[in-house]
Design an enzyme around this catalytic site. Structure first.
Site, PDB file in Angstrom:
ATOM      1  N   ASP A  51     -14.891  -6.177 -12.575  1.00 27.16           N
ATOM      2  CA  ASP A  51     -15.250  -4.815 -12.426  1.00 27.16           C
ATOM      3  C   ASP A  51     -16.200  -4.531 -11.332  1.00 27.16           C
ATOM      4  OD1 ASP A  51     -15.030  -1.984 -11.563  1.00 27.16           O
ATOM      5  OD2 ASP A  51     -15.069  -1.661 -13.919  1.00 27.16           O
ATOM      6  N   TYR A 150     -10.641  11.941  -2.132  1.00 22.74           N
ATOM      7  CA  TYR A 150      -9.935   9.974  -1.441  1.00 22.74           C
ATOM      8  C   TYR A 150     -11.144  10.299   0.031  1.00 22.74           C
ATOM      9  CZ  TYR A 150      -7.088   6.640   0.663  1.00 22.74           C
ATOM     10  OH  TYR A 150      -7.275   5.322   1.121  1.00 22.74           O
ATOM     11  N   LYS A 154     -13.961   8.587   1.370  1.00 23.90           N
ATOM     12  CA  LYS A 154     -13.820   7.699   2.544  1.00 23.90           C
ATOM     13  C   LYS A 154     -15.022   7.963   4.024  1.00 23.90           C
ATOM     14  CE  LYS A 154     -10.622   4.971   1.753  1.00 23.90           C
ATOM     15  NZ  LYS A 154     -10.808   3.521   0.617  1.00 23.90           N
ATOM     16  N   ASN A 179      -1.658   4.283   7.471  1.00 26.13           N
ATOM     17  CA  ASN A 179      -0.256   4.535   6.309  1.00 26.13           C
ATOM     18  C   ASN A 179       0.205   2.984   6.281  1.00 26.13           C
ATOM     19  OD1 ASN A 179       0.402   6.478   4.644  1.00 26.13           O
ATOM     20  ND2 ASN A 179       1.213   7.731   6.572  1.00 26.13           N
ATOM     21  N   GLN A 219       7.829  16.843   7.664  1.00 29.80           N
ATOM     22  CA  GLN A 219       6.394  16.530   7.595  1.00 29.80           C
ATOM     23  C   GLN A 219       6.378  15.525   7.652  1.00 29.80           C
ATOM     24  OE1 GLN A 219       8.023  16.343   4.564  1.00 29.80           O
ATOM     25  NE2 GLN A 219       6.476  15.701   2.914  1.00 29.80           N
TER      26      GLN A 219
HETATM   27  P1  NAD Z   1      -4.558  -1.451  -3.435  1.00 33.69           P
HETATM   28  O1  NAD Z   1      -4.752  -0.959  -4.366  1.00 33.69           O
HETATM   29  O2  NAD Z   1      -2.941  -2.387  -3.082  1.00 33.69           O
HETATM   30  O3  NAD Z   1      -5.786  -2.351  -3.504  1.00 33.69           O
HETATM   31  C1  NAD Z   1      -7.137  -1.892  -3.685  1.00 33.69           C
HETATM   32  C2  NAD Z   1      -7.092  -3.289  -4.458  1.00 33.69           C
HETATM   33  O4  NAD Z   1      -7.968  -2.540  -5.535  1.00 33.69           O
HETATM   34  C3  NAD Z   1      -6.316  -3.297  -5.992  1.00 33.69           C
HETATM   35  O5  NAD Z   1      -5.775  -4.453  -6.505  1.00 33.69           O
HETATM   36  C4  NAD Z   1      -7.211  -3.235  -7.370  1.00 33.69           C
HETATM   37  O6  NAD Z   1      -7.329  -3.500  -8.237  1.00 33.69           O
HETATM   38  C5  NAD Z   1      -7.863  -2.930  -6.955  1.00 33.69           C
HETATM   39  N1  NAD Z   1      -9.532  -2.309  -7.569  1.00 33.69           N
HETATM   40  C6  NAD Z   1      -9.965  -1.176  -7.211  1.00 33.69           C
HETATM   41  N2  NAD Z   1     -11.175  -0.480  -8.411  1.00 33.69           N
HETATM   42  C7  NAD Z   1     -11.244  -1.578  -7.860  1.00 33.69           C
HETATM   43  C8  NAD Z   1     -12.830  -2.038  -9.141  1.00 33.69           C
HETATM   44  N3  NAD Z   1     -13.242  -1.018 -10.031  1.00 33.69           N
HETATM   45  N4  NAD Z   1     -13.289  -3.342  -9.177  1.00 33.69           N
HETATM   46  C9  NAD Z   1     -12.642  -4.745  -8.481  1.00 33.69           C
HETATM   47  N5  NAD Z   1     -11.479  -4.586  -7.947  1.00 33.69           N
HETATM   48  C10 NAD Z   1     -10.399  -2.686  -7.682  1.00 33.69           C
HETATM   49  O7  NAD Z   1      -4.390  -0.299  -1.863  1.00 33.69           O
HETATM   50  P2  NAD Z   1      -4.799  -1.429  -0.113  1.00 33.69           P
HETATM   51  O8  NAD Z   1      -2.832  -0.458   0.620  1.00 33.69           O
HETATM   52  O9  NAD Z   1      -4.401  -2.752  -0.220  1.00 33.69           O
HETATM   53  O10 NAD Z   1      -5.529  -1.586   0.518  1.00 33.69           O
HETATM   54  C11 NAD Z   1      -6.697  -1.295   0.658  1.00 33.69           C
HETATM   55  C12 NAD Z   1      -7.755  -0.588   1.352  1.00 33.69           C
HETATM   56  O11 NAD Z   1      -7.239  -0.154   2.333  1.00 33.69           O
HETATM   57  C13 NAD Z   1      -8.228   0.491   0.498  1.00 33.69           C
HETATM   58  O12 NAD Z   1     -10.170   1.179   0.298  1.00 33.69           O
HETATM   59  C14 NAD Z   1      -7.898   1.402   1.042  1.00 33.69           C
HETATM   60  O13 NAD Z   1      -8.331   2.915   0.254  1.00 33.69           O
HETATM   61  C15 NAD Z   1      -7.658   1.760   2.140  1.00 33.69           C
HETATM   62  N6  NAD Z   1      -5.890   1.928   3.143  1.00 33.69           N
HETATM   63  C16 NAD Z   1      -4.613   1.737   2.464  1.00 33.69           C
HETATM   64  C17 NAD Z   1      -4.005   2.526   2.666  1.00 33.69           C
HETATM   65  C18 NAD Z   1      -2.898   1.880   3.072  1.00 33.69           C
HETATM   66  O14 NAD Z   1      -1.857   2.503   3.501  1.00 33.69           O
HETATM   67  N7  NAD Z   1      -2.399   0.507   2.326  1.00 33.69           N
HETATM   68  C19 NAD Z   1      -3.832   3.706   3.958  1.00 33.69           C
HETATM   69  C20 NAD Z   1      -5.919   3.712   4.041  1.00 33.69           C
HETATM   70  C21 NAD Z   1      -5.945   3.504   3.036  1.00 33.69           C
END
Ligand code: NAD
Length: 328
Positions: A51, A150, A154, A179, A219
């Site tokens: 974590d 959220y 960020k 996205n 949207q």
């Molecule tokens: P995801 O949820 O698949 O991956 C995030 C990972 O972080 C997860 O595997 C989760 O288990 C891990 N995590 C969360 N809390 C944790 C903790 N306390 N300790 C250890 N691990 C932890 O999301 P993603 O789509 O791969 O996104 C990755 C990053 O990109 C994120 O920061 C997200 O906010 C950002 N983001 C993604 C998108 C998108 O469209 N996918 C868009 C904008 C921003």
């Protein structure tokens, strides 16, 4: 000597793909996450499950001077997770703690090169009310007014990373994802994003059936395929550009049209029923002027190609899971 990289959030969607890319480039890679990726075994040389809210755990995994650290871990999800308000405290608290801990440990280890994954959700709501003409250029970020906690987290964390650049000579880089979608992403359970949700609904719907789409479906959004996202991410990381840059597609589409695209790909006849549901801002599109100017980057493939690959992957996952038909 091999270059080394740390990927926080390596059990997640983008992190999993990023690990694979870094391994292909010849890095020694350590992945860190609360869990392993559900959809594919990790390519990381070393994977620590733990974590990142726990400072001692973070110190134990940032135990050397990595050449590159990618911070993608966050408490996040699609509209059904972010916009209901029910998860606000967790979203803000958990993600802020992760960023504070990771940055502190990187600074202590004298790691300079840190990438932070921000989101288009940090852009002000008032510039995204017209679905035909949203403004998400980088300089429109202030005065700030994101429509979700959220997005506020960020924004806070972007500023956190950039302040370490100013005060401690770090070289943090920030990408604002719009996205991202593709195979090996979350496709059920409430944290999935629109492309995955559409593909799942269509894959699970019998021919002649109906799927439900949140909102009036007018949207708009744009969606970027995962391979393009990874390419832009490593380019930003290794660039000389300290200011946050959009990583997205400019191919904007209404959500009903995205649903129609998934239906067309499936070859089935399915109708759409719009129902009330969390939808976020009315319109959002990436503005790629700055990243094109600085890094000569723009997406190389149309949305339809990525949707085909994603639909094929999700429909095979649905089949594997033997999931019953659904219409919502
Ligand atoms: P995801 O949820 O698949 O991956 C995030 C990972 O972080 C997860 O595997 C989760 O288990 C891990 N995590 C969360 N809390 C944790 C903790 N306390 N300790 C250890 N691990 C932890 O999301 P993603 O789509 O791969 O996104 C990755 C990053 O990109 C994120 O920061 C997200 O906010 C950002 N983001 C993604 C998108 C998108 O469209 N996918 C868009 C904008 C921003």
């Amino acid at each position: 000597m091999k270059k080394t990289a740390l990927v926080c959030g390596a059990g997640g969607f983008i992190g999993g793909h990023l690990v694979t890319e870094l391994k292909n480039e010849g890095f020694w890679v350590r992945g860190v996450d609360l869990k392993y990726n559900e959809h594919a075994p990790t390519d990381a040389d070393d994977f620590a499950v733990g974590d990142l809210r726990e400072q001692n755990f973070v110190r134990s995994v940032i135990d050397q001077r990595f050449d590159e650290v990618y911070q993608l871990a966050a408490d996040m999800g699609g509209a059904g997770y972010i916009f209901t308000g029910e998860n606000d405290a967790d979203i803000m608290h958990n993600s802020a703690l992760i960023n504070l801990n990771v940055l502190e440990s990187c600074h202590k280890r004298n790691i300079k090169q840190v990438y932070y994954s921000s989101s288009a959700c940090m852009y002000p709501e008032h510039n995204q009310l017209d679905p035909e003409n949203p403004n998400c250029s980088e300089h429109s970020a202030y005065p700030a007014n994101p429509d979700s906690e959220y997005g506020w987290e960020k924004l806070f964390s972007e500023r956190l990373y950039l302040s370490f650049n100013r005060n401690y000579g770090m070289r943090c880089r920030v990408g604002r994802y719009h996205n991202i979608f593709g195979p090996m992403g979350t496709w059920s359970g409430g944290k999935e994003k629109a492309p995955a949700a559409m593909c799942r609904k269509v894959a699970m719907c019998p021919d002649g059936g109906e799927i439900e789409v949140w909102g009036d479906g007018l949207q708009t959004r744009s969606f970027l395929y995962i391979d393009e996202c990874i390419d832009a991410t490593t380019r930003i990381m290794r660039s000389e550009v300290p200011e946050p840059l959009n990583i997205g597609s400019e191919e904007m589409i209404a959500i009903n049209d995205l649903a129609k695209m998934a239906i067309e790909i499936s070859g089935k006849t399915i109708s759409i029923k719009n129902i009330p549901g969390p939808e976020g801002v009315r319109g959002r599109n990436s503005d790629n002027k700055l990243i094109a100017e600085y890094l000569n980057w723009s997406p190389s493939q149309p949305l339809r190609e990525g949707m085909e690959r994603t639909y094929n992957w999700i429909s095979s996952e649905v089949e594997k899971a033997g999931a019953p038909a659904e219409n919502s």
